[in-house]
Design a protein around this motif. Structure first.
Motif, mmCIF file in Angstrom:
data_model
loop_
_atom_site.group_PDB
_atom_site.id
_atom_site.type_symbol
_atom_site.label_atom_id
_atom_site.label_comp_id
_atom_site.label_asym_id
_atom_site.label_seq_id
_atom_site.Cartn_x
_atom_site.Cartn_y
_atom_site.Cartn_z
ATOM 1 N N ILE A 116 0.348 -21.056 10.903
ATOM 2 C CA ILE A 116 -0.008 -19.937 10.029
ATOM 3 C C ILE A 116 0.110 -18.632 10.814
ATOM 4 O O ILE A 116 0.157 -18.625 12.049
ATOM 5 N N ASP A 117 0.166 -17.521 10.074
ATOM 6 C CA ASP A 117 0.305 -16.220 10.708
ATOM 7 C C ASP A 117 -0.953 -15.374 10.616
ATOM 8 O O ASP A 117 -1.192 -14.518 11.461
ATOM 9 N N GLU A 118 -1.766 -15.589 9.575
ATOM 10 C CA GLU A 118 -3.042 -14.893 9.431
ATOM 11 C C GLU A 118 -4.007 -15.786 8.665
ATOM 12 O O GLU A 118 -3.613 -16.776 8.045
ATOM 13 N N PHE A 119 -5.295 -15.414 8.702
ATOM 14 C CA PHE A 119 -6.341 -16.207 8.054
ATOM 15 C C PHE A 119 -7.270 -15.269 7.293
ATOM 16 O O PHE A 119 -7.806 -14.319 7.868
ATOM 17 N N ILE A 120 -7.418 -15.504 5.994
ATOM 18 C CA ILE A 120 -8.344 -14.745 5.153
ATOM 19 C C ILE A 120 -9.463 -15.679 4.720
ATOM 20 O O ILE A 120 -9.204 -16.780 4.231
ATOM 21 N N VAL A 121 -10.690 -15.239 4.908
ATOM 22 C CA VAL A 121 -11.847 -16.082 4.590
ATOM 23 C C VAL A 121 -12.319 -15.807 3.169
ATOM 24 O O VAL A 121 -12.406 -14.661 2.740
ATOM 25 N N LYS A 122 -12.581 -16.861 2.412
ATOM 26 C CA LYS A 122 -13.195 -16.719 1.094
ATOM 27 C C LYS A 122 -14.696 -16.502 1.260
ATOM 28 O O LYS A 122 -15.310 -17.087 2.166
ATOM 29 N N PRO A 123 -15.307 -15.719 0.349
ATOM 30 C CA PRO A 123 -14.693 -14.896 -0.686
ATOM 31 C C PRO A 123 -13.916 -13.738 -0.077
ATOM 32 O O PRO A 123 -14.108 -13.375 1.083
ATOM 33 N N LEU A 124 -13.038 -13.140 -0.870
ATOM 34 C CA LEU A 124 -12.100 -12.158 -0.328
ATOM 35 C C LEU A 124 -12.783 -10.955 0.299
ATOM 36 O O LEU A 124 -12.220 -10.306 1.177
ATOM 37 N N GLY A 125 -13.995 -10.626 -0.160
ATOM 38 C CA GLY A 125 -14.715 -9.481 0.389
ATOM 39 C C GLY A 125 -15.518 -9.787 1.635
ATOM 40 O O GLY A 125 -16.209 -8.915 2.166
ATOM 41 N N THR A 126 -15.433 -11.012 2.149
ATOM 42 C CA THR A 126 -16.206 -11.404 3.326
ATOM 43 C C THR A 126 -15.912 -10.516 4.528
ATOM 44 O O THR A 126 -14.748 -10.241 4.843
ATOM 45 N N GLN A 127 -16.959 -10.058 5.167
ATOM 46 C CA GLN A 127 -16.871 -9.293 6.412
ATOM 47 C C GLN A 127 -15.964 -8.067 6.270
ATOM 48 O O GLN A 127 -15.326 -7.638 7.232
ATOM 49 N N GLY A 128 -15.947 -7.488 5.100
ATOM 50 C CA GLY A 128 -15.164 -6.282 4.886
ATOM 51 C C GLY A 128 -13.683 -6.453 5.141
ATOM 52 O O GLY A 128 -13.013 -5.535 5.631
ATOM 53 N N GLN A 129 -13.133 -7.616 4.821
ATOM 54 C CA GLN A 129 -11.718 -7.869 5.071
ATOM 55 C C GLN A 129 -10.821 -6.915 4.273
ATOM 56 O O GLN A 129 -11.034 -6.710 3.088
ATOM 57 N N ASP A 130 -9.821 -6.371 4.929
ATOM 58 C CA ASP A 130 -8.823 -5.546 4.252
ATOM 59 C C ASP A 130 -7.640 -6.449 3.915
ATOM 60 O O ASP A 130 -6.649 -6.506 4.656
ATOM 61 N N VAL A 131 -7.761 -7.165 2.794
ATOM 62 C CA VAL A 131 -6.752 -8.161 2.449
ATOM 63 C C VAL A 131 -5.402 -7.505 2.190
ATOM 64 O O VAL A 131 -4.361 -7.981 2.658
ATOM 65 N N ILE A 132 -5.409 -6.392 1.456
ATOM 66 C CA ILE A 132 -4.158 -5.700 1.142
ATOM 67 C C ILE A 132 -3.478 -5.230 2.430
ATOM 68 O O ILE A 132 -2.269 -5.403 2.617
ATOM 69 N N GLY A 133 -4.267 -4.641 3.322
ATOM 70 C CA GLY A 133 -3.703 -4.170 4.587
ATOM 71 C C GLY A 133 -3.159 -5.303 5.429
ATOM 72 O O GLY A 133 -2.099 -5.174 6.043
ATOM 73 N N LEU A 134 -3.863 -6.436 5.442
ATOM 74 C CA LEU A 134 -3.430 -7.572 6.244
ATOM 75 C C LEU A 134 -2.106 -8.125 5.725
ATOM 76 O O LEU A 134 -1.195 -8.438 6.506
ATOM 77 N N ILE A 135 -1.981 -8.254 4.402
ATOM 78 C CA ILE A 135 -0.726 -8.756 3.826
ATOM 79 C C ILE A 135 0.413 -7.800 4.155
ATOM 80 O O ILE A 135 1.503 -8.219 4.558
ATOM 81 N N GLY A 136 0.168 -6.497 4.009
ATOM 82 C CA GLY A 136 1.203 -5.517 4.301
ATOM 83 C C GLY A 136 1.653 -5.555 5.751
ATOM 84 O O GLY A 136 2.854 -5.496 6.047
ATOM 85 N N GLN A 137 0.688 -5.668 6.674
ATOM 86 C CA GLN A 137 1.023 -5.727 8.096
ATOM 87 C C GLN A 137 1.804 -6.988 8.432
ATOM 88 O O GLN A 137 2.746 -6.958 9.226
ATOM 89 N N THR A 138 1.413 -8.094 7.805
ATOM 90 C CA THR A 138 2.106 -9.356 8.057
ATOM 91 C C THR A 138 3.545 -9.286 7.577
ATOM 92 O O THR A 138 4.474 -9.738 8.269
ATOM 93 N N LEU A 139 3.765 -8.722 6.397
ATOM 94 C CA LEU A 139 5.124 -8.589 5.880
ATOM 95 C C LEU A 139 5.963 -7.662 6.767
ATOM 96 O O LEU A 139 7.143 -7.921 7.017
ATOM 97 N N GLU A 140 5.350 -6.598 7.248
ATOM 98 C CA GLU A 140 6.075 -5.670 8.122
ATOM 99 C C GLU A 140 6.494 -6.358 9.414
ATOM 100 O O GLU A 140 7.637 -6.212 9.870
ATOM 101 N N LYS A 141 5.585 -7.132 10.015
ATOM 102 C CA LYS A 141 5.907 -7.846 11.251
ATOM 103 C C LYS A 141 6.998 -8.893 11.028
ATOM 104 O O LYS A 141 7.761 -9.203 11.949
ATOM 105 N N ALA A 142 7.057 -9.435 9.790
ATOM 106 C CA ALA A 142 8.078 -10.440 9.473
ATOM 107 C C ALA A 142 9.400 -9.819 9.045
ATOM 108 O O ALA A 142 10.341 -10.533 8.686
ATOM 109 N N GLY A 143 9.481 -8.484 9.084
ATOM 110 C CA GLY A 143 10.705 -7.809 8.681
ATOM 111 C C GLY A 143 10.910 -7.780 7.184
ATOM 112 O O GLY A 143 12.045 -7.667 6.696
ATOM 113 N N ARG A 144 9.791 -7.844 6.433
ATOM 114 C CA ARG A 144 9.854 -7.903 4.975
ATOM 115 C C ARG A 144 9.176 -6.711 4.307
ATOM 116 O O ARG A 144 8.841 -6.786 3.125
ATOM 117 N N ALA A 145 8.976 -5.622 5.013
ATOM 118 C CA ALA A 145 8.338 -4.459 4.397
ATOM 119 C C ALA A 145 9.145 -3.976 3.198
ATOM 120 O O ALA A 145 8.587 -3.585 2.166
#
Length: 256
Positions: A116-145
């Motif tokens: 896996i490349d990243e881990f998001i904990v349920k529920p989505l708001g746990t520990q103030g996770q920035d889910v949108i930012g994490l997905i965007g950063q992951t796509l950028e690192k994968a050359g998929r921005a």
């Protein structure tokens, strides 16, 4: 307008709906499946840019309960098909686990070990996770921005080099993973897609180019109970361009 599409593998309908709603909020589409068996079919069909995977899923529609082993099995299969990393260490086909098992160190370690490349904990708001930012950063690192790069990245993730065929003619690689018409390349990651293109090409060469959708899908090995060509190709740029319908349930391959 083309947009990023996530493959959501999640057996809880309410959680799947919450994830899908979040994706829509920043312009991403989604494909949702609940079981390991259905996810395997999606790997053949393609049409997604990244995977959001719940570790605890059912093996198939007959399973009594979801198991972490099913999620891990799918993860291993994804990495067998798409093993290549980008320059920044992220896989070119990124997998982000979305799971309530994030508090179990064994599951986290196992998931990262299997790719896996990243881990998001349920529920989505746990520990103030920035889910949108994490997905965007992951796509950028994968050359998929830029979504326009996603199809090429998927083939690179599988270790396939994109080749542009000669202009003014139809060309295909030996396994039909790459096809081009008039220099425009079309890439096919799934075995069923490749088989369908191979069958249509053989039909065109025999002088009987039109094949019924149900016959074609059956010969290609599809397990889709509805036997609809749109389910296999509608997210693919080949749909309507080189895979053409006569609006009477028959299809052919454009080769000129």
């Amino acid at each position: 307008m083309p947009y990023h599409t996530a493959l959501i593998v999640e057996d809880e309908p309410e959680m799947a709906a919450e994830i899908a709603d979040l994706l829509r909020s920043f312009g991403h589409g989604h494909i949702h499946v609940e079981t390991l068996a259905d996810a395997r079919a999606c790997l053949d069909q393609g049409g997604f840019c990244y995977v959001l995977l719940d570790l605890q899923i059912k093996a198939d529609s007959q399973s009594i309960k979801p198991r972490v082993e099913s999620g891990m099995s799918l993860l291993r299969e994804i990495r067998q098909r798409f093993p290549v990393h980008g320059a920044e260490g992220t896989h070119l086909l990124p997998v982000i686990v979305v799971s309530g098992h994030g508090k179990e160190p064994f599951n986290i370690i196992g998931a990262y070990r299997h790719g896996i490349d990243e881990f998001i904990v349920k529920p989505l708001g746990t520990q103030g996770q920035d889910v949108i930012g994490l997905i965007g950063q992951t796509l950028e690192k994968a050359g998929r921005a830029d979504h326009m790069q996603c199809e090429a990245r998927t083939h690179e993730a599988a270790g396939q080099l994109v080749r542009q065929g000669p202009p003014g003619r139809f060309w295909h690689s030996p396994d039909y993973s790459q096809v081009s018409l008039n220099g425009e390349p079309y890439l096919f990651t799934g075995e069923i897609q490749r088989s369908a293109i191979r069958i249509l090409h053989a039909a065109s060469r025999c002088g009987e180019p039109w094949v019924t959708g149900k016959t074609l899908l059956k010969q290609a090995g599809s397990s889709d109970l509805s036997m609809r060509m749109a389910n296999l190709f509608r997210r693919h740029p080949a749909w309507g361009t080189i895979v053409v319908s006569n609006s009477r349930g028959q299809y052919r391959l454009r080769t000129e």
